[in-house]
Design a protein around this motif. Structure first.
Motif, PDB file in Angstrom:
ATOM      1  N   ALA A 105       0.964  -1.186  -0.256  1.00  5.04           N
ATOM      2  CA  ALA A 105       0.023  -0.141  -0.008  1.00  5.04           C
ATOM      3  C   ALA A 105       1.339   1.338  -0.315  1.00  5.04           C
ATOM      4  O   ALA A 105       1.801   0.922   0.742  1.00  5.04           O
ATOM      5  CB  ALA A 105      -1.130  -0.261   1.452  1.00  5.04           C
ATOM      6  N   ILE A 106       0.791   2.067  -0.742  1.00  4.65           N
ATOM      7  CA  ILE A 106       1.411   3.512  -0.842  1.00  4.65           C
ATOM      8  C   ILE A 106       0.161   4.921  -0.138  1.00  4.65           C
ATOM      9  O   ILE A 106      -0.885   4.648  -0.627  1.00  4.65           O
ATOM     10  CB  ILE A 106       1.572   4.082  -2.348  1.00  4.65           C
ATOM     11  CG1 ILE A 106       2.996   3.429  -2.284  1.00  4.65           C
ATOM     12  CG2 ILE A 106       2.061   5.201  -2.241  1.00  4.65           C
ATOM     13  CD1 ILE A 106       3.941   2.990  -3.680  1.00  4.65           C
ATOM     14  N   ILE A 107       0.297   5.419   0.690  1.00  8.04           N
ATOM     15  CA  ILE A 107      -0.969   6.139   1.624  1.00  8.04           C
ATOM     16  C   ILE A 107      -0.535   7.848   1.029  1.00  8.04           C
ATOM     17  O   ILE A 107       1.029   7.966   1.736  1.00  8.04           O
ATOM     18  CB  ILE A 107      -0.958   5.783   2.891  1.00  8.04           C
ATOM     19  CG1 ILE A 107      -1.201   4.106   2.816  1.00  8.04           C
ATOM     20  CG2 ILE A 107      -1.746   6.453   3.288  1.00  8.04           C
ATOM     21  CD1 ILE A 107      -0.324   3.584   3.848  1.00  8.04           C
ATOM     22  N   GLY A 108      -1.513   8.762   0.746  1.00  6.53           N
ATOM     23  CA  GLY A 108      -0.427   9.935   1.082  1.00  6.53           C
ATOM     24  C   GLY A 108       0.487  10.243  -0.001  1.00  6.53           C
ATOM     25  O   GLY A 108       0.467   9.740  -0.728  1.00  6.53           O
ATOM     26  N   GLY A 109       0.341  11.676   0.679  1.00  6.30           N
ATOM     27  CA  GLY A 109       2.293  12.354  -0.283  1.00  6.30           C
ATOM     28  C   GLY A 109       2.107  13.069  -0.842  1.00  6.30           C
ATOM     29  O   GLY A 109       0.369  13.716  -0.497  1.00  6.30           O
ATOM     30  N   PHE A 110       2.670  13.926  -0.778  1.00  7.77           N
ATOM     31  CA  PHE A 110       2.191  15.639  -1.543  1.00  7.77           C
ATOM     32  C   PHE A 110       2.410  15.609  -3.514  1.00  7.77           C
ATOM     33  O   PHE A 110       2.922  14.217  -3.634  1.00  7.77           O
ATOM     34  CB  PHE A 110       3.722  16.440  -1.613  1.00  7.77           C
ATOM     35  CG  PHE A 110       3.704  17.628  -2.376  1.00  7.77           C
ATOM     36  CD1 PHE A 110       2.952  18.721  -1.271  1.00  7.77           C
ATOM     37  CD2 PHE A 110       4.809  17.890  -3.016  1.00  7.77           C
ATOM     38  CE1 PHE A 110       2.610  19.572  -2.428  1.00  7.77           C
ATOM     39  CE2 PHE A 110       4.369  19.297  -3.271  1.00  7.77           C
ATOM     40  CZ  PHE A 110       3.693  19.939  -2.693  1.00  7.77           C
ATOM     41  N   LYS A 111       1.493  15.940  -3.530  1.00  4.39           N
ATOM     42  CA  LYS A 111       1.244  16.167  -4.964  1.00  4.39           C
ATOM     43  C   LYS A 111       0.402  14.503  -5.504  1.00  4.39           C
ATOM     44  O   LYS A 111      -0.050  14.045  -6.671  1.00  4.39           O
ATOM     45  CB  LYS A 111       2.121  15.722  -5.669  1.00  4.39           C
ATOM     46  CG  LYS A 111       3.358  17.093  -6.228  1.00  4.39           C
ATOM     47  CD  LYS A 111       4.305  17.131  -6.800  1.00  4.39           C
ATOM     48  CE  LYS A 111       5.374  18.025  -6.299  1.00  4.39           C
ATOM     49  NZ  LYS A 111       6.677  18.629  -7.944  1.00  4.39           N
ATOM     50  N   SER A 112      -0.221  14.244  -4.535  1.00  2.00           N
ATOM     51  CA  SER A 112      -0.646  12.878  -4.714  1.00  2.00           C
ATOM     52  C   SER A 112      -2.618  12.401  -5.110  1.00  2.00           C
ATOM     53  O   SER A 112      -3.217  13.678  -4.703  1.00  2.00           O
ATOM     54  CB  SER A 112      -0.675  11.335  -3.876  1.00  2.00           C
ATOM     55  OG  SER A 112      -1.486  12.021  -2.181  1.00  2.00           O
ATOM     56  N   SER A 113      -3.012  12.076  -5.524  1.00  2.00           N
ATOM     57  CA  SER A 113      -4.153  11.794  -5.308  1.00  2.00           C
ATOM     58  C   SER A 113      -4.753  11.942  -3.754  1.00  2.00           C
ATOM     59  O   SER A 113      -4.445  11.412  -2.972  1.00  2.00           O
ATOM     60  CB  SER A 113      -5.514  11.187  -6.865  1.00  2.00           C
ATOM     61  OG  SER A 113      -5.224   9.827  -6.340  1.00  2.00           O
ATOM     62  N   LEU A 114      -6.045  11.469  -3.851  1.00  2.00           N
ATOM     63  CA  LEU A 114      -7.530  11.384  -2.692  1.00  2.00           C
ATOM     64  C   LEU A 114      -7.552   9.957  -2.567  1.00  2.00           C
ATOM     65  O   LEU A 114      -7.780   9.225  -1.233  1.00  2.00           O
ATOM     66  CB  LEU A 114      -8.214  12.064  -2.550  1.00  2.00           C
ATOM     67  CG  LEU A 114      -8.888  12.984  -2.393  1.00  2.00           C
ATOM     68  CD1 LEU A 114      -9.901  13.582  -2.770  1.00  2.00           C
ATOM     69  CD2 LEU A 114      -8.001  14.271  -2.121  1.00  2.00           C
ATOM     70  N   PHE A 115      -6.378   8.876  -3.084  1.00  2.00           N
ATOM     71  CA  PHE A 115      -6.500   6.949  -3.392  1.00  2.00           C
ATOM     72  C   PHE A 115      -5.272   6.787  -2.795  1.00  2.00           C
ATOM     73  O   PHE A 115      -4.473   7.011  -3.089  1.00  2.00           O
ATOM     74  CB  PHE A 115      -7.356   6.441  -4.043  1.00  2.00           C
ATOM     75  CG  PHE A 115      -8.294   7.296  -5.353  1.00  2.00           C
ATOM     76  CD1 PHE A 115     -10.330   6.977  -5.029  1.00  2.00           C
ATOM     77  CD2 PHE A 115      -8.701   8.302  -5.682  1.00  2.00           C
ATOM     78  CE1 PHE A 115     -10.575   7.103  -4.584  1.00  2.00           C
ATOM     79  CE2 PHE A 115     -10.892   9.074  -5.990  1.00  2.00           C
ATOM     80  CZ  PHE A 115     -11.098   8.591  -5.536  1.00  2.00           C
ATOM     81  N   ILE A 116      -4.956   5.962  -1.843  1.00  2.00           N
ATOM     82  CA  ILE A 116      -4.648   4.555  -1.475  1.00  2.00           C
ATOM     83  C   ILE A 116      -4.433   3.525  -3.142  1.00  2.00           C
ATOM     84  O   ILE A 116      -5.301   3.860  -3.808  1.00  2.00           O
ATOM     85  CB  ILE A 116      -4.999   3.917  -0.756  1.00  2.00           C
ATOM     86  CG1 ILE A 116      -5.165   4.736   0.962  1.00  2.00           C
ATOM     87  CG2 ILE A 116      -4.257   3.367  -0.162  1.00  2.00           C
ATOM     88  CD1 ILE A 116      -6.006   4.306   2.052  1.00  2.00           C
ATOM     89  N   LYS A 117      -2.870   3.750  -3.353  1.00  2.00           N
ATOM     90  CA  LYS A 117      -2.404   2.595  -4.042  1.00  2.00           C
ATOM     91  C   LYS A 117      -2.178   1.692  -3.669  1.00  2.00           C
ATOM     92  O   LYS A 117      -1.220   0.954  -3.053  1.00  2.00           O
ATOM     93  CB  LYS A 117      -1.529   3.826  -5.198  1.00  2.00           C
ATOM     94  CG  LYS A 117      -1.619   4.922  -5.645  1.00  2.00           C
ATOM     95  CD  LYS A 117      -2.819   4.245  -6.991  1.00  2.00           C
ATOM     96  CE  LYS A 117      -2.937   5.699  -7.787  1.00  2.00           C
ATOM     97  NZ  LYS A 117      -3.713   5.421  -8.827  1.00  2.00           N
ATOM     98  N   ILE A 118      -3.097   0.500  -4.570  1.00  2.00           N
ATOM     99  CA  ILE A 118      -2.721  -0.959  -3.418  1.00  2.00           C
ATOM    100  C   ILE A 118      -2.165  -1.978  -4.957  1.00  2.00           C
ATOM    101  O   ILE A 118      -2.336  -2.052  -6.260  1.00  2.00           O
ATOM    102  CB  ILE A 118      -4.667  -2.104  -2.936  1.00  2.00           C
ATOM    103  CG1 ILE A 118      -4.510  -0.976  -1.914  1.00  2.00           C
ATOM    104  CG2 ILE A 118      -3.934  -2.769  -2.274  1.00  2.00           C
ATOM    105  CD1 ILE A 118      -5.823  -1.377  -1.979  1.00  2.00           C
ATOM    106  N   PHE A 119      -1.105  -2.522  -4.608  1.00  2.00           N
ATOM    107  CA  PHE A 119      -0.383  -3.690  -5.681  1.00  2.00           C
ATOM    108  C   PHE A 119      -0.640  -4.688  -4.984  1.00  2.00           C
ATOM    109  O   PHE A 119      -0.410  -5.559  -3.701  1.00  2.00           O
ATOM    110  CB  PHE A 119       0.566  -3.037  -4.890  1.00  2.00           C
ATOM    111  CG  PHE A 119       1.844  -4.424  -6.617  1.00  2.00           C
ATOM    112  CD1 PHE A 119       2.727  -3.640  -7.495  1.00  2.00           C
ATOM    113  CD2 PHE A 119       1.956  -5.452  -5.723  1.00  2.00           C
ATOM    114  CE1 PHE A 119       2.281  -4.543  -7.942  1.00  2.00           C
ATOM    115  CE2 PHE A 119       3.342  -6.688  -6.937  1.00  2.00           C
ATOM    116  CZ  PHE A 119       3.161  -5.988  -8.311  1.00  2.00           C
TER     117      PHE A 119
END
Length: 261
Positions: free
Chosen positions: A96-110
């Protein structure tokens, strides 16, 4: 258990060679595929180290994979959008990739070889300088961070299988640029949060919360002994069987590694 230190800078000099801290392991990790002082994130996943980030000029977030005991890094599926200062955790079949500057509002899941859109972070969109750790096989915990211009003590629990986000017990202290890891103490399972900034000064405090697999046992964080060194932007991991703090800033004092037992 072992902890690998990947990337970063020491006195403005880029660290090319990863460092492996282990009382038993003897294998080497090859030089990193990206040489930068820009913060990267990494996880242990299915016998490999997955490394993401590090290129602030890219339109996506590059990722690389190193299979333990191999002699190279290979490309790993990149994240389609560019993110900085995000948190990353791995559990079971998931990353899981959560948050971050310049990110969308969605978590990314591999999962199953592809990055997919996870649940929206809702009111916590734009969270930066936070930390994350896997709980067991399907849940990830996210703590603290800098949100809407202020530090937070919020704790989020993300079910990657059901794609549901719920609130966990709030930290004792608001903190950001801290570090987090799961560890065992006296055969009990805990997650630890340490260091970073509390308000606007560097912290050396440590909080722990007891877990049992994907469940939170205690509804209150407990403080244990402070670290000897105040540090932020560092690594918190396990050295042998002990909770350990590695590196970080300020570099003039945080180059000392310390363990808790």
């Amino acid at each position: 258990m072992s902890t690998a230190i990947l990337g970063g800078c020491s006195y403005k000099e880029v660290l090319k060679k990863p460092e492996l801290w282990s009382p038993t392991a003897i294998y080497n990790i090859p030089e990193l595929p990206i040489l930068t002082c820009h913060k990267m994130a990494s996880v242990y996943y299915k016998g490999s180290i997955i490394l993401c980030g590090g290129n602030k000029h890219s339109k996506h977030t590059p990722c690389f994979r190193h299979r333990l005991c191999s002699q190279k890094w290979v490309k790993f599926p990149h994240v389609a959008e560019h993110r900085e200062m995000f948190a990353m955790a791995a559990v079971g079949r998931y990353i899981a990739i959560i948050g971050g500057f310049k990110s969308s509002l969605f978590i990314k899941i591999f999962k199953n070889g592809h990055w997919r859109r996870g649940p929206p972070t809702g009111s916590y969109g734009g969270l930066i300088h936070h930390a994350a750790a896997g709980m067991n096989v399907k849940k990830v915990m996210v703590t603290g961070g800098f949100h809407q211009g202020i530090p937070t003590k919020a704790v989020l629990v993300i079910d990657l299988e059901k794609k549901i986000i719920s609130s966990g017990p709030s930290l004792i202290r608001e903190r950001y640029s801290h570090s987090m890891t799961k560890f065992f103490m006296k055969d009990e399972e805990y997650v630890a949060v340490a260091g970073g900034f509390e308000e606007y000064y560097i912290s050396n405090t440590v909080e722990i919360l007891q877990l049992c697999g994907d469940k939170i046992v205690s509804q209150n964080w407990m403080e244990i002994s402070n670290m000897n060194v105040r540090r932020h932007s560092f690594g918190l991991g396990v050295y042998g069987f002990d909770l350990a703090a590695f590196g970080g800033e300020p570099a003039t004092i945080s180059d000392k590694i310390e363990t808790y037992n």
